[in-house]
Design a protein around this motif. Sequence first.
Motif, PDB file in Angstrom:
ATOM      1  N   ASP A 176     -20.123 -23.179 -17.376  1.00  0.00           N
ATOM      2  CA  ASP A 176     -19.873 -22.531 -18.431  1.00  0.00           C
ATOM      3  C   ASP A 176     -21.174 -21.804 -19.134  1.00  0.00           C
ATOM      4  O   ASP A 176     -21.149 -20.889 -19.868  1.00  0.00           O
ATOM      5  CB  ASP A 176     -19.234 -23.314 -19.794  1.00  0.00           C
ATOM      6  CG  ASP A 176     -17.985 -23.969 -19.389  1.00  0.00           C
ATOM      7  OD1 ASP A 176     -17.206 -23.232 -18.582  1.00  0.00           O
ATOM      8  OD2 ASP A 176     -17.739 -24.801 -19.890  1.00  0.00           O
ATOM      9  N   ASP A 177     -22.261 -22.151 -18.717  1.00  0.00           N
ATOM     10  CA  ASP A 177     -23.482 -21.374 -19.380  1.00  0.00           C
ATOM     11  C   ASP A 177     -23.941 -20.388 -18.545  1.00  0.00           C
ATOM     12  O   ASP A 177     -25.032 -19.605 -18.490  1.00  0.00           O
ATOM     13  CB  ASP A 177     -24.693 -22.334 -19.191  1.00  0.00           C
ATOM     14  CG  ASP A 177     -25.026 -23.412 -18.326  1.00  0.00           C
ATOM     15  OD1 ASP A 177     -24.220 -23.089 -17.096  1.00  0.00           O
ATOM     16  OD2 ASP A 177     -25.941 -24.040 -18.109  1.00  0.00           O
ATOM     17  N   TRP A 178     -23.192 -20.049 -17.470  1.00  0.00           N
ATOM     18  CA  TRP A 178     -23.527 -18.598 -16.738  1.00  0.00           C
ATOM     19  C   TRP A 178     -22.264 -17.617 -16.945  1.00  0.00           C
ATOM     20  O   TRP A 178     -21.325 -18.199 -17.135  1.00  0.00           O
ATOM     21  CB  TRP A 178     -23.672 -18.778 -15.132  1.00  0.00           C
ATOM     22  CG  TRP A 178     -24.962 -19.561 -14.969  1.00  0.00           C
ATOM     23  CD1 TRP A 178     -25.468 -20.697 -15.125  1.00  0.00           C
ATOM     24  CD2 TRP A 178     -26.135 -18.689 -14.157  1.00  0.00           C
ATOM     25  NE1 TRP A 178     -26.693 -20.976 -14.764  1.00  0.00           N
ATOM     26  CE2 TRP A 178     -27.059 -19.548 -14.152  1.00  0.00           C
ATOM     27  CE3 TRP A 178     -26.120 -17.493 -13.483  1.00  0.00           C
ATOM     28  CZ2 TRP A 178     -28.362 -19.352 -13.516  1.00  0.00           C
ATOM     29  CZ3 TRP A 178     -27.269 -16.952 -13.139  1.00  0.00           C
ATOM     30  CH2 TRP A 178     -28.266 -18.122 -13.039  1.00  0.00           C
ATOM     31  N   HIS A 179     -22.471 -16.413 -16.549  1.00  0.00           N
ATOM     32  CA  HIS A 179     -21.324 -15.299 -16.417  1.00  0.00           C
ATOM     33  C   HIS A 179     -21.924 -14.118 -15.660  1.00  0.00           C
ATOM     34  O   HIS A 179     -23.018 -14.087 -15.422  1.00  0.00           O
ATOM     35  CB  HIS A 179     -21.128 -15.016 -17.872  1.00  0.00           C
ATOM     36  CG  HIS A 179     -22.133 -14.277 -18.758  1.00  0.00           C
ATOM     37  ND1 HIS A 179     -21.962 -13.503 -19.733  1.00  0.00           N
ATOM     38  CD2 HIS A 179     -23.551 -14.313 -18.415  1.00  0.00           C
ATOM     39  CE1 HIS A 179     -23.291 -13.032 -20.322  1.00  0.00           C
ATOM     40  NE2 HIS A 179     -24.208 -13.481 -19.263  1.00  0.00           N
ATOM     41  N   THR A 180     -20.894 -13.619 -15.468  1.00  0.00           N
ATOM     42  CA  THR A 180     -21.215 -12.225 -14.428  1.00  0.00           C
ATOM     43  C   THR A 180     -20.924 -11.119 -15.522  1.00  0.00           C
ATOM     44  O   THR A 180     -19.903 -10.900 -16.256  1.00  0.00           O
ATOM     45  CB  THR A 180     -20.053 -12.247 -13.564  1.00  0.00           C
ATOM     46  OG1 THR A 180     -20.148 -13.318 -12.493  1.00  0.00           O
ATOM     47  CG2 THR A 180     -20.045 -10.957 -12.654  1.00  0.00           C
ATOM     48  N   THR A 181     -22.109 -10.358 -15.485  1.00  0.00           N
ATOM     49  CA  THR A 181     -22.186  -9.240 -16.468  1.00  0.00           C
ATOM     50  C   THR A 181     -21.622  -7.827 -15.944  1.00  0.00           C
ATOM     51  O   THR A 181     -21.258  -7.035 -16.848  1.00  0.00           O
ATOM     52  CB  THR A 181     -23.579  -9.163 -16.897  1.00  0.00           C
ATOM     53  OG1 THR A 181     -24.361  -8.689 -15.926  1.00  0.00           O
ATOM     54  CG2 THR A 181     -23.937 -10.398 -17.597  1.00  0.00           C
ATOM     55  N   ARG A 182     -21.558  -7.825 -14.628  1.00  0.00           N
ATOM     56  CA  ARG A 182     -20.950  -6.728 -14.117  1.00  0.00           C
ATOM     57  C   ARG A 182     -20.590  -6.891 -12.732  1.00  0.00           C
ATOM     58  O   ARG A 182     -21.001  -7.905 -12.023  1.00  0.00           O
ATOM     59  CB  ARG A 182     -21.897  -5.450 -14.174  1.00  0.00           C
ATOM     60  CG  ARG A 182     -23.039  -5.582 -13.247  1.00  0.00           C
ATOM     61  CD  ARG A 182     -23.911  -4.152 -13.276  1.00  0.00           C
ATOM     62  NE  ARG A 182     -25.335  -4.647 -13.131  1.00  0.00           N
ATOM     63  CZ  ARG A 182     -25.866  -4.960 -12.052  1.00  0.00           C
ATOM     64  NH1 ARG A 182     -25.166  -4.930 -11.023  1.00  0.00           N
ATOM     65  NH2 ARG A 182     -27.260  -5.126 -12.055  1.00  0.00           N
ATOM     66  N   ALA A 183     -19.464  -6.264 -12.133  1.00  0.00           N
ATOM     67  CA  ALA A 183     -19.036  -6.233 -10.902  1.00  0.00           C
ATOM     68  C   ALA A 183     -18.601  -5.057 -10.520  1.00  0.00           C
ATOM     69  O   ALA A 183     -17.726  -4.254 -11.159  1.00  0.00           O
ATOM     70  CB  ALA A 183     -17.862  -7.364 -10.615  1.00  0.00           C
ATOM     71  N   ASN A 184     -18.713  -4.696  -9.057  1.00  0.00           N
ATOM     72  CA  ASN A 184     -18.094  -3.337  -8.325  1.00  0.00           C
ATOM     73  C   ASN A 184     -17.776  -3.724  -7.371  1.00  0.00           C
ATOM     74  O   ASN A 184     -18.165  -4.549  -6.460  1.00  0.00           O
ATOM     75  CB  ASN A 184     -19.171  -2.505  -8.387  1.00  0.00           C
ATOM     76  CG  ASN A 184     -19.956  -1.924  -9.691  1.00  0.00           C
ATOM     77  OD1 ASN A 184     -19.267  -1.359 -10.425  1.00  0.00           O
ATOM     78  ND2 ASN A 184     -21.312  -2.306  -9.860  1.00  0.00           N
ATOM     79  N   VAL A 185     -16.630  -3.303  -6.915  1.00  0.00           N
ATOM     80  CA  VAL A 185     -15.541  -3.522  -5.470  1.00  0.00           C
ATOM     81  C   VAL A 185     -15.366  -2.167  -5.020  1.00  0.00           C
ATOM     82  O   VAL A 185     -14.578  -1.273  -5.504  1.00  0.00           O
ATOM     83  CB  VAL A 185     -14.666  -4.481  -5.774  1.00  0.00           C
ATOM     84  CG1 VAL A 185     -13.753  -4.588  -4.479  1.00  0.00           C
ATOM     85  CG2 VAL A 185     -14.818  -5.837  -6.563  1.00  0.00           C
ATOM     86  N   ASP A 186     -15.721  -1.968  -3.789  1.00  0.00           N
ATOM     87  CA  ASP A 186     -15.220  -0.666  -2.996  1.00  0.00           C
ATOM     88  C   ASP A 186     -14.476  -1.395  -1.633  1.00  0.00           C
ATOM     89  O   ASP A 186     -15.313  -1.618  -0.632  1.00  0.00           O
ATOM     90  CB  ASP A 186     -16.193   0.185  -2.411  1.00  0.00           C
ATOM     91  CG  ASP A 186     -15.660   1.318  -1.818  1.00  0.00           C
ATOM     92  OD1 ASP A 186     -14.435   1.409  -1.334  1.00  0.00           O
ATOM     93  OD2 ASP A 186     -16.683   2.193  -1.351  1.00  0.00           O
ATOM     94  N   LEU A 187     -13.219  -1.927  -1.810  1.00  0.00           N
ATOM     95  CA  LEU A 187     -12.742  -2.880  -0.914  1.00  0.00           C
ATOM     96  C   LEU A 187     -11.941  -2.068   0.358  1.00  0.00           C
ATOM     97  O   LEU A 187     -11.008  -1.876   0.436  1.00  0.00           O
ATOM     98  CB  LEU A 187     -11.472  -3.730  -1.730  1.00  0.00           C
ATOM     99  CG  LEU A 187     -10.861  -4.867  -0.755  1.00  0.00           C
ATOM    100  CD1 LEU A 187     -12.097  -5.818  -0.486  1.00  0.00           C
ATOM    101  CD2 LEU A 187      -9.703  -5.402  -1.428  1.00  0.00           C
ATOM    102  N   ARG A 188     -13.170  -1.859   1.171  1.00  0.00           N
ATOM    103  CA  ARG A 188     -12.753  -1.128   2.507  1.00  0.00           C
ATOM    104  C   ARG A 188     -13.764  -1.600   3.374  1.00  0.00           C
ATOM    105  O   ARG A 188     -14.813  -1.711   3.126  1.00  0.00           O
ATOM    106  CB  ARG A 188     -12.445   0.332   2.360  1.00  0.00           C
ATOM    107  CG  ARG A 188     -13.716   1.137   1.834  1.00  0.00           C
ATOM    108  CD  ARG A 188     -13.467   2.607   1.462  1.00  0.00           C
ATOM    109  NE  ARG A 188     -14.743   3.060   0.911  1.00  0.00           N
ATOM    110  CZ  ARG A 188     -15.775   3.382   1.684  1.00  0.00           C
ATOM    111  NH1 ARG A 188     -16.068   3.262   2.948  1.00  0.00           N
ATOM    112  NH2 ARG A 188     -17.083   3.933   1.289  1.00  0.00           N
TER     113      ARG A 188
END
Length: 135
Positions: free
Chosen positions: A34-46
């Motif tokens: 709970d004391d961590w988080h993901t601030t951004r994510a990018n996906v090019d799913l191929r």
Amino acid sequence: MKITVDALAHAPIARVWAAYTTPQDIRQWNAASDDWHTTRANVDLRVGGEFSSRMEAKDGSVGFDFAGTYTRVEPHALIEYTFGDRVGLVEFVAVPEGIMVRVTFDAETDNPAEMQRQGWQAILDNFVRYVEGHR
């Protein structure tokens, strides 16, 4: 050395797949505690597409990027990728109770294998809680 973690999601494959591969969803579940988080994510799913996510302590004290390239994508079945000189594989297996999500990855050498297994398992458990709580 390869490490495998798995967890059962009581949800349809379409929901499980979407939550695992959509940046907006990834930002909601991709943390080991709970004391961590993901601030951004990018996906090019191929195949040949790239992914990245930024994980940070919520207090801003530390963070890191997790990034790689997809090498195999079979919708609703598996995702294989490289990250650095390591390989990861995510399998989505239909079982009577839902979808078993199994992640296998090459261990790194900086941290003990058990610590790595626990961290990846915690993230996967968080993923399942998210999927099951957001239908």
